[in-house]
Design a protein around this motif. Structure first.
Motif: not given
Length: 258
Positions: A34-52
Protein backbone atom coordinates in the motif's frame (compact mmCIF):
# COMPACT_ATOMS: atom_id res chain seq x y z
CA UNK A 1 -10.73 -6.73 7.90
CA UNK A 2 -9.94 -9.61 10.09
CA UNK A 3 -12.16 -12.66 10.04
CA UNK A 4 -14.77 -12.95 12.73
CA UNK A 5 -13.65 -15.27 15.46
CA UNK A 6 -16.02 -17.11 17.76
CA UNK A 7 -14.58 -19.08 20.65
CA UNK A 8 -16.84 -21.34 22.67
CA UNK A 9 -19.85 -19.42 21.32
CA UNK A 10 -18.48 -16.06 22.45
CA UNK A 11 -17.38 -13.18 20.26
CA UNK A 12 -13.64 -12.48 20.45
CA UNK A 13 -13.02 -8.79 19.85
CA UNK A 14 -10.28 -7.79 17.39
CA UNK A 15 -7.03 -6.49 18.83
CA UNK A 16 -3.43 -5.59 18.08
CA UNK A 17 -2.73 -9.00 16.54
CA UNK A 18 -5.17 -8.28 13.73
CA UNK A 19 -2.99 -5.41 12.49
CA UNK A 20 -0.10 -7.78 11.79
CA UNK A 21 -1.14 -9.21 8.46
CA UNK A 22 0.53 -12.30 6.97
CA UNK A 23 2.96 -11.77 4.06
CA UNK A 24 1.48 -11.67 0.57
CA UNK A 25 4.66 -13.17 -0.87
CA UNK A 26 8.09 -13.60 0.65
CA UNK A 27 8.44 -10.98 3.37
CA UNK A 28 6.21 -8.46 1.58
CA UNK A 29 3.05 -7.54 3.50
CA UNK A 30 -0.08 -5.65 2.54
CA UNK A 31 0.99 -2.38 4.26
CA UNK A 32 4.28 -2.43 2.30
CA UNK A 33 2.37 -2.81 -0.95
CA UNK A 34 0.00 0.00 0.00
CA UNK A 35 2.87 2.40 0.75
CA UNK A 36 4.38 1.78 -2.69
CA UNK A 37 0.95 1.98 -4.30
CA UNK A 38 0.30 5.35 -2.65
CA UNK A 39 3.43 6.79 -4.28
CA UNK A 40 2.22 5.73 -7.73
CA UNK A 41 -1.28 7.07 -7.02
CA UNK A 42 0.02 10.49 -5.94
CA UNK A 43 2.48 10.75 -8.83
CA UNK A 44 -0.13 9.66 -11.39
CA UNK A 45 -2.71 12.08 -9.97
CA UNK A 46 -0.52 15.18 -10.19
CA UNK A 47 0.97 14.20 -13.56
CA UNK A 48 -2.49 13.66 -15.03
CA UNK A 49 -3.85 16.87 -13.47
CA UNK A 50 -0.97 18.99 -14.82
CA UNK A 51 -0.78 17.38 -18.24
CA UNK A 52 -3.18 19.79 -19.95
CA UNK A 53 -3.50 22.84 -17.72
CA UNK A 54 -6.24 25.32 -18.55
CA UNK A 55 -6.93 28.85 -17.42
CA UNK A 56 -10.41 27.74 -16.34
CA UNK A 57 -9.69 24.44 -14.58
CA UNK A 58 -11.85 21.39 -14.84
CA UNK A 59 -12.85 19.37 -11.78
CA UNK A 60 -9.70 17.25 -11.86
CA UNK A 61 -7.35 20.21 -12.23
CA UNK A 62 -9.33 22.15 -9.62
CA UNK A 63 -8.87 19.32 -7.09
CA UNK A 64 -5.12 19.19 -7.73
CA UNK A 65 -4.84 22.98 -7.46
CA UNK A 66 -6.84 22.93 -4.23
CA UNK A 67 -4.46 20.36 -2.70
CA UNK A 68 -1.50 22.43 -3.87
CA UNK A 69 -3.04 25.56 -2.37
CA UNK A 70 -3.50 23.81 0.97
CA UNK A 71 0.14 22.71 0.99
CA UNK A 72 1.52 26.01 -0.30
CA UNK A 73 -0.58 28.72 1.32
CA UNK A 74 -2.54 26.94 4.02
CA UNK A 75 0.45 25.17 5.56
CA UNK A 76 3.91 26.14 4.24
CA UNK A 77 3.42 29.91 3.96
CA UNK A 78 1.55 30.18 7.25
CA UNK A 79 3.98 28.10 9.30
CA UNK A 80 7.35 28.83 7.70
CA UNK A 81 6.77 32.43 6.67
CA UNK A 82 6.54 34.23 3.34
CA UNK A 83 10.31 34.79 3.26
CA UNK A 84 11.44 31.16 3.48
CA UNK A 85 8.52 28.91 2.57
CA UNK A 86 8.95 28.38 -1.19
CA UNK A 87 11.79 25.78 -1.12
CA UNK A 88 9.71 23.63 1.25
CA UNK A 89 6.46 23.54 -0.75
CA UNK A 90 7.28 20.20 -2.49
CA UNK A 91 8.19 18.58 0.84
CA UNK A 92 5.08 19.77 2.67
CA UNK A 93 2.75 18.92 -0.22
CA UNK A 94 4.31 15.47 -0.58
CA UNK A 95 4.07 14.72 3.14
CA UNK A 96 0.45 15.91 3.26
CA UNK A 97 -0.71 13.85 0.28
CA UNK A 98 1.35 10.80 1.27
CA UNK A 99 -0.14 10.66 4.77
CA UNK A 100 -3.61 11.46 3.39
CA UNK A 101 -3.66 8.66 0.80
CA UNK A 102 -2.26 6.09 3.23
CA UNK A 103 -4.84 7.08 5.82
CA UNK A 104 -7.74 6.92 3.34
CA UNK A 105 -6.78 3.35 2.44
CA UNK A 106 -8.56 2.44 5.69
CA UNK A 107 -12.03 3.21 4.30
CA UNK A 108 -11.56 2.10 0.69
CA UNK A 109 -13.51 -1.14 0.03
CA UNK A 110 -11.38 -4.28 -0.38
CA UNK A 111 -8.31 -2.37 0.85
CA UNK A 112 -9.56 -1.32 4.27
CA UNK A 113 -6.25 -0.87 6.00
CA UNK A 114 -4.79 2.51 7.01
CA UNK A 115 -1.05 2.14 6.47
CA UNK A 116 -0.25 4.67 9.17
CA UNK A 117 -1.77 2.33 11.77
CA UNK A 118 1.63 0.58 11.63
CA UNK A 119 3.92 2.75 13.76
CA UNK A 120 6.95 2.07 11.55
CA UNK A 121 5.60 4.08 8.62
CA UNK A 122 4.85 7.40 10.35
CA UNK A 123 8.09 7.00 12.32
CA UNK A 124 10.00 6.61 9.07
CA UNK A 125 8.49 9.82 7.65
CA UNK A 126 9.13 11.71 10.87
CA UNK A 127 12.62 10.43 11.75
CA UNK A 128 14.06 10.00 8.26
CA UNK A 129 12.48 12.97 6.47
CA UNK A 130 11.09 15.73 8.68
CA UNK A 131 13.56 15.45 11.57
CA UNK A 132 16.75 15.74 9.46
CA UNK A 133 15.31 18.53 7.29
CA UNK A 134 14.25 20.91 10.01
CA UNK A 135 17.41 20.47 12.07
CA UNK A 136 19.62 20.75 8.97
CA UNK A 137 18.07 24.07 7.94
CA UNK A 138 18.34 25.26 11.54
CA UNK A 139 22.05 24.45 11.78
CA UNK A 140 22.61 25.98 8.35
CA UNK A 141 20.82 29.20 9.31
CA UNK A 142 22.20 29.70 12.83
CA UNK A 143 25.39 27.63 12.97
CA UNK A 144 25.93 24.62 15.24
CA UNK A 145 26.22 26.37 18.62
CA UNK A 146 23.87 29.13 17.56
CA UNK A 147 21.15 26.64 16.69
CA UNK A 148 21.57 24.70 19.93
CA UNK A 149 21.22 27.98 21.81
CA UNK A 150 18.27 28.97 19.61
CA UNK A 151 16.43 25.74 20.40
CA UNK A 152 17.24 25.34 24.09
CA UNK A 153 17.59 28.86 25.53
CA UNK A 154 14.53 31.11 25.12
CA UNK A 155 15.77 34.73 25.24
CA UNK A 156 13.11 35.76 27.75
CA UNK A 157 13.96 33.00 30.24
CA UNK A 158 15.66 34.11 33.50
CA UNK A 159 19.23 32.85 33.82
CA UNK A 160 18.54 30.91 37.01
CA UNK A 161 16.00 28.58 35.32
CA UNK A 162 18.32 27.73 32.40
CA UNK A 163 19.96 24.69 34.11
CA UNK A 164 16.50 23.13 34.31
CA UNK A 165 15.11 24.56 31.07
CA UNK A 166 17.97 23.62 28.71
CA UNK A 167 17.72 19.81 29.16
CA UNK A 168 13.91 19.99 28.96
CA UNK A 169 14.03 22.00 25.73
CA UNK A 170 16.72 19.72 24.29
CA UNK A 171 14.65 16.63 25.11
CA UNK A 172 11.57 18.14 23.51
CA UNK A 173 13.18 19.56 20.35
CA UNK A 174 15.63 16.78 19.54
CA UNK A 175 13.92 13.64 20.86
CA UNK A 176 10.23 14.06 21.66
CA UNK A 177 9.08 16.21 18.73
CA UNK A 178 9.72 13.61 16.00
CA UNK A 179 8.28 10.84 18.18
CA UNK A 180 5.07 12.69 19.05
CA UNK A 181 4.67 13.72 15.40
CA UNK A 182 4.57 10.05 14.41
CA UNK A 183 2.61 8.81 17.42
CA UNK A 184 -0.21 11.29 16.85
CA UNK A 185 -1.22 9.99 13.43
CA UNK A 186 -0.45 6.38 14.36
CA UNK A 187 -2.70 6.46 17.45
CA UNK A 188 -5.58 8.06 15.55
CA UNK A 189 -5.41 5.54 12.69
CA UNK A 190 -4.93 2.53 14.97
CA UNK A 191 -7.76 3.44 17.34
CA UNK A 192 -10.16 4.43 14.58
CA UNK A 193 -9.62 1.27 12.55
CA UNK A 194 -9.88 -0.87 15.68
CA UNK A 195 -13.26 0.69 16.51
CA UNK A 196 -14.49 0.06 12.98
CA UNK A 197 -13.46 -3.59 13.24
CA UNK A 198 -15.13 -3.97 16.62
CA UNK A 199 -18.54 -2.66 15.49
CA UNK A 200 -18.46 -4.39 12.10
CA UNK A 201 -17.42 -7.78 13.40
CA UNK A 202 -19.68 -7.51 16.44
CA UNK A 203 -22.59 -6.80 14.11
CA UNK A 204 -21.68 -9.86 12.05
CA UNK A 205 -21.41 -11.99 15.17
CA UNK A 206 -24.80 -10.79 16.43
CA UNK A 207 -26.39 -11.35 13.03
CA UNK A 208 -25.29 -14.97 12.73
CA UNK A 209 -25.52 -15.95 16.38
CA UNK A 210 -29.28 -16.55 16.24
CA UNK A 211 -31.85 -15.70 18.87
CA UNK A 212 -32.94 -12.22 19.95
CA UNK A 213 -29.46 -10.76 19.43
CA UNK A 214 -30.21 -10.62 15.70
CA UNK A 215 -32.34 -7.50 16.20
CA UNK A 216 -29.36 -5.70 17.79
CA UNK A 217 -27.04 -6.36 14.83
CA UNK A 218 -28.32 -3.44 12.68
CA UNK A 219 -27.46 -1.03 15.50
CA UNK A 220 -23.87 -2.22 15.48
CA UNK A 221 -23.71 -1.83 11.68
CA UNK A 222 -25.19 1.68 11.91
CA UNK A 223 -22.48 2.63 14.42
CA UNK A 224 -19.87 1.21 12.03
CA UNK A 225 -21.24 3.35 9.17
CA UNK A 226 -21.30 6.48 11.33
CA UNK A 227 -17.75 5.79 12.51
CA UNK A 228 -16.62 5.39 8.90
CA UNK A 229 -17.68 8.97 8.11
CA UNK A 230 -16.08 10.21 11.32
CA UNK A 231 -12.91 8.27 10.55
CA UNK A 232 -12.76 9.80 7.05
CA UNK A 233 -12.79 13.26 8.63
CA UNK A 234 -10.08 12.27 11.13
CA UNK A 235 -7.93 10.79 8.34
CA UNK A 236 -7.94 14.09 6.46
CA UNK A 237 -7.42 16.07 9.66
CA UNK A 238 -4.48 13.95 10.80
CA UNK A 239 -2.74 14.31 7.43
CA UNK A 240 -3.22 18.08 7.67
CA UNK A 241 -1.93 18.19 11.27
CA UNK A 242 1.12 16.09 10.38
CA UNK A 243 2.04 18.46 7.54
CA UNK A 244 1.17 21.52 9.64
CA UNK A 245 3.44 20.46 12.51
CA UNK A 246 6.21 19.51 10.08
CA UNK A 247 6.09 22.99 8.56
CA UNK A 248 5.88 24.49 12.04
CA UNK A 249 9.09 22.74 13.10
CA UNK A 250 10.86 24.00 9.97
CA UNK A 251 9.55 27.51 10.58
CA UNK A 252 10.68 27.43 14.21
CA UNK A 253 14.15 26.22 13.17
CA UNK A 254 14.50 29.09 10.69
CA UNK A 255 13.04 31.80 12.90
CA UNK A 256 15.36 34.46 14.23
CA UNK A 257 13.77 34.24 17.67
CA UNK A 258 12.97 31.17 19.76
Amino acid sequence: MTTMVLAAGEFVAPGVKDFFLPPIFGEVTKPMVLVVLSIFIIAAFFLAASRNLKLVPGKFQFLAESLYDVGRNGIAREQIGSKDFKPFIPLILTVFTFILVNNLFGIIPFVQFPTMSHIGFPLAVSLLVIYPVYHFVGFKRHGFLGYLKHQTMPPSAPWFVLPLLIPIEFLQKFILNPLTLALRVFAAMFAGHLLLMVFTLAGEALLFSGGVTVVVAPISFLFAIALTFLEALIMVLQAYIFALLSAGYIGAALAEEH
